[in-house]
Design an enzyme around this catalytic site. Sequence first.
Site, PDB file in Angstrom:
ATOM      1  N   GLN A   1      10.705 -16.887 170.960  1.00 27.82           N
ATOM      2  CA  GLN A   1       9.658 -17.167 169.796  1.00 27.82           C
ATOM      3  C   GLN A   1       9.053 -18.532 170.171  1.00 27.82           C
ATOM      4  OE1 GLN A   1       9.015 -15.279 166.967  1.00 27.82           O
ATOM      5  NE2 GLN A   1      10.306 -13.851 167.918  1.00 27.82           N
TER       6      GLN A   1
ATOM      7  N   LYS B   1       8.550  -9.816 162.623  1.00 24.10           N
ATOM      8  CA  LYS B   1       9.345  -8.843 162.550  1.00 24.10           C
ATOM      9  C   LYS B   1       8.982  -8.033 164.162  1.00 24.10           C
ATOM     10  CE  LYS B   1      11.677  -9.763 160.289  1.00 24.10           C
ATOM     11  NZ  LYS B   1      13.256  -9.476 160.307  1.00 24.10           N
TER      12      LYS B   1
ATOM     13  N   ASP C   1      17.837  -9.005 158.286  1.00 25.60           N
ATOM     14  CA  ASP C   1      17.556  -9.356 160.095  1.00 25.60           C
ATOM     15  C   ASP C   1      18.758  -9.053 160.774  1.00 25.60           C
ATOM     16  OD1 ASP C   1      15.718 -10.379 162.041  1.00 25.60           O
ATOM     17  OD2 ASP C   1      17.494 -11.446 162.410  1.00 25.60           O
TER      18      ASP C   1
ATOM     19  N   GLU D   1      19.460  -5.632 163.565  1.00 26.30           N
ATOM     20  CA  GLU D   1      19.656  -6.018 164.771  1.00 26.30           C
ATOM     21  C   GLU D   1      21.233  -5.247 165.171  1.00 26.30           C
ATOM     22  OE1 GLU D   1      18.719  -9.887 165.053  1.00 26.30           O
ATOM     23  OE2 GLU D   1      20.884 -10.623 164.689  1.00 26.30           O
TER      24      GLU D   1
HETATM   25  P1  NDP Z   1      15.456 -18.618 172.823  1.00 28.95           P
HETATM   26  O1  NDP Z   1      16.897 -18.513 173.129  1.00 28.95           O
HETATM   27  O2  NDP Z   1      14.571 -17.871 173.418  1.00 28.95           O
HETATM   28  O3  NDP Z   1      15.337 -20.433 172.813  1.00 28.95           O
HETATM   29  C1  NDP Z   1      15.278 -20.782 174.271  1.00 28.95           C
HETATM   30  C2  NDP Z   1      14.712 -22.144 174.073  1.00 28.95           C
HETATM   31  O4  NDP Z   1      15.474 -23.303 173.116  1.00 28.95           O
HETATM   32  C3  NDP Z   1      14.230 -22.977 175.276  1.00 28.95           C
HETATM   33  O5  NDP Z   1      13.060 -23.462 175.367  1.00 28.95           O
HETATM   34  C4  NDP Z   1      15.494 -24.033 175.447  1.00 28.95           C
HETATM   35  O6  NDP Z   1      15.104 -25.127 176.105  1.00 28.95           O
HETATM   36  C5  NDP Z   1      15.470 -24.442 174.005  1.00 28.95           C
HETATM   37  N1  NDP Z   1      16.904 -24.893 173.582  1.00 28.95           N
HETATM   38  C6  NDP Z   1      18.060 -24.540 174.029  1.00 28.95           C
HETATM   39  N2  NDP Z   1      18.966 -25.343 173.584  1.00 28.95           N
HETATM   40  C7  NDP Z   1      18.433 -26.305 173.189  1.00 28.95           C
HETATM   41  C8  NDP Z   1      18.860 -27.676 172.644  1.00 28.95           C
HETATM   42  N3  NDP Z   1      20.299 -28.123 172.713  1.00 28.95           N
HETATM   43  N4  NDP Z   1      17.757 -28.543 172.448  1.00 28.95           N
HETATM   44  C9  NDP Z   1      16.674 -28.304 172.779  1.00 28.95           C
HETATM   45  N5  NDP Z   1      16.253 -27.074 173.106  1.00 28.95           N
HETATM   46  C10 NDP Z   1      16.857 -26.293 173.293  1.00 28.95           C
HETATM   47  O7  NDP Z   1      15.528 -18.594 171.381  1.00 28.95           O
HETATM   48  P2  NDP Z   1      14.680 -17.320 170.311  1.00 28.95           P
HETATM   49  O8  NDP Z   1      13.317 -17.495 170.581  1.00 28.95           O
HETATM   50  O9  NDP Z   1      15.304 -16.267 170.717  1.00 28.95           O
HETATM   51  O10 NDP Z   1      15.088 -17.757 168.908  1.00 28.95           O
HETATM   52  C11 NDP Z   1      14.554 -18.792 168.258  1.00 28.95           C
HETATM   53  C12 NDP Z   1      14.712 -18.606 166.861  1.00 28.95           C
HETATM   54  O11 NDP Z   1      13.992 -17.435 166.448  1.00 28.95           O
HETATM   55  C13 NDP Z   1      16.186 -18.317 166.268  1.00 28.95           C
HETATM   56  O12 NDP Z   1      16.195 -18.903 164.951  1.00 28.95           O
HETATM   57  C14 NDP Z   1      15.868 -16.887 166.075  1.00 28.95           C
HETATM   58  O13 NDP Z   1      16.685 -16.206 165.157  1.00 28.95           O
HETATM   59  C15 NDP Z   1      14.659 -16.525 165.661  1.00 28.95           C
HETATM   60  N6  NDP Z   1      13.990 -15.271 166.025  1.00 28.95           N
HETATM   61  C16 NDP Z   1      14.078 -14.749 167.321  1.00 28.95           C
HETATM   62  C17 NDP Z   1      13.408 -13.626 167.516  1.00 28.95           C
HETATM   63  C18 NDP Z   1      13.152 -13.155 168.975  1.00 28.95           C
HETATM   64  O14 NDP Z   1      12.590 -12.456 169.340  1.00 28.95           O
HETATM   65  N7  NDP Z   1      13.894 -13.611 169.888  1.00 28.95           N
HETATM   66  C19 NDP Z   1      12.791 -12.752 166.462  1.00 28.95           C
HETATM   67  C20 NDP Z   1      12.668 -13.409 165.062  1.00 28.95           C
HETATM   68  C21 NDP Z   1      13.501 -14.465 165.044  1.00 28.95           C
HETATM   69  P3  NDP Z   1      15.892 -25.326 177.758  1.00 28.95           P
HETATM   70  O15 NDP Z   1      14.740 -24.751 178.511  1.00 28.95           O
HETATM   71  O16 NDP Z   1      16.036 -26.576 177.876  1.00 28.95           O
HETATM   72  O17 NDP Z   1      17.175 -24.484 177.751  1.00 28.95           O
HETATM   73 MG    MG Z   2      17.780 -11.994 164.455  1.00 33.94          MG
END
Ligand code: NDP
Ligand code: MG
Length: 340
Positions: free
Chosen positions: A23, A126, A186, A190
Amino acid sequence: MSNATTNDTLAKARIAVLGYGSQGRAHALNLKDSGLDVVIGLRPGGPTWKKAEADGFAVVEPAEAVKGADLVAVLTPDMVQPTLYTDVIEPNIKPGAALLFAHGFNIHFGQIKPRADIDVILVAPKGPGALVRSEYERGRGVPCIWAVYQDVSGHAEATTKAYADGIGGGRAMLIQTDFKEETETDLFGEQAVLCGGASELVIAGFETLVEAGYQPEIAYYEVMHELKLIVDLFYEGGITRMLEFVSETAQYGDYVSGPRIVDAATKQRMKDVLTDIQDGTFAKNWTAEYKAGLPNYKKFKQADLDHPIEKVGKELRARMPWLQSGKQATPAAEPLKKVG
Ligand code: NDP
Ligand code: MG
């Protein structure tokens, strides 16, 4: 590329996007292309720091990004958000600034207790991040649901909608919700249908054919590969469109055999899954699993990766390199596994 926003609430705002994964990357690029001011907050040395820089962003440590921001989008994995909030966001976020989530989990289940002097808002696309980006680039958008949990500024709703517009959601549809509804629906989607239900259905179908002596390659095409064609029809025009496109024989088989597979007992178990989500059982178990170092998660994941359908699938997909054409929108490091 620009995207006319329905209001200019964020025109002068500095937006900090924490996390540059599925995201985070999509939101940040779309917001930037919509003319908004975006800074990325990441831990130094992490794998996505370079990627954000390569995409042309200013990247700083999370605390730095939060300090100057009018809106902080928390787009790290859900399980790291509570610590990130306590250590980095709470001590640094400006009074009156907005704290934005893409999933209501931590607020709804009380894992984050937000400071009383900030707006707390939600914009949940979504769709997976790769699609949020690729649809935006095509002049389209992924529908978003939005909510306001806490409004101290008096304009939290306008801020939320401006953000949703900025990532392209307004081009499709914006629906108001609350944190409870977003979180529970949500998680249910999933678990029961999109990730859990669909993958188990495919695997059980594959195993049934292979155990009956049919070739694994044919079983793979039948229950995995062809599913895309059906889902594309669902996406375009629902069940109606699917029924228009499949044969009469397939339709009759659908009517008589579908309900033998997904029956009242399946629906009852879906209700049980929903109950576990609603009463906090799932959240409690998932949080405990995460804190224990993911022992079961790793085991389950390995079992999925080792399943024979993955072995045969890998070989067959290698013969169809064009399947990888979505690569630029779906980087290998961020596969479509992520529905949300
Ligand atoms: P990701 O797993 O893709 O996020 C990874 C990112 O978070 C990387 O940039 C990583 O950086 C960073 N990160 C991980 N740990 C830390 C930390 N301790 N401190 C700072 N940065 C950190 O997440 P998603 O995009 O899947 O999910 C993000 C949000 O969006 C969640 O709330 C999820 O529920 C929501 N969401 C997700 C969807 C999706 O399609 N995935 C759909 C709709 C909502 P690094 O490079 O340092 O590891
Ligand atoms: Mg979800």
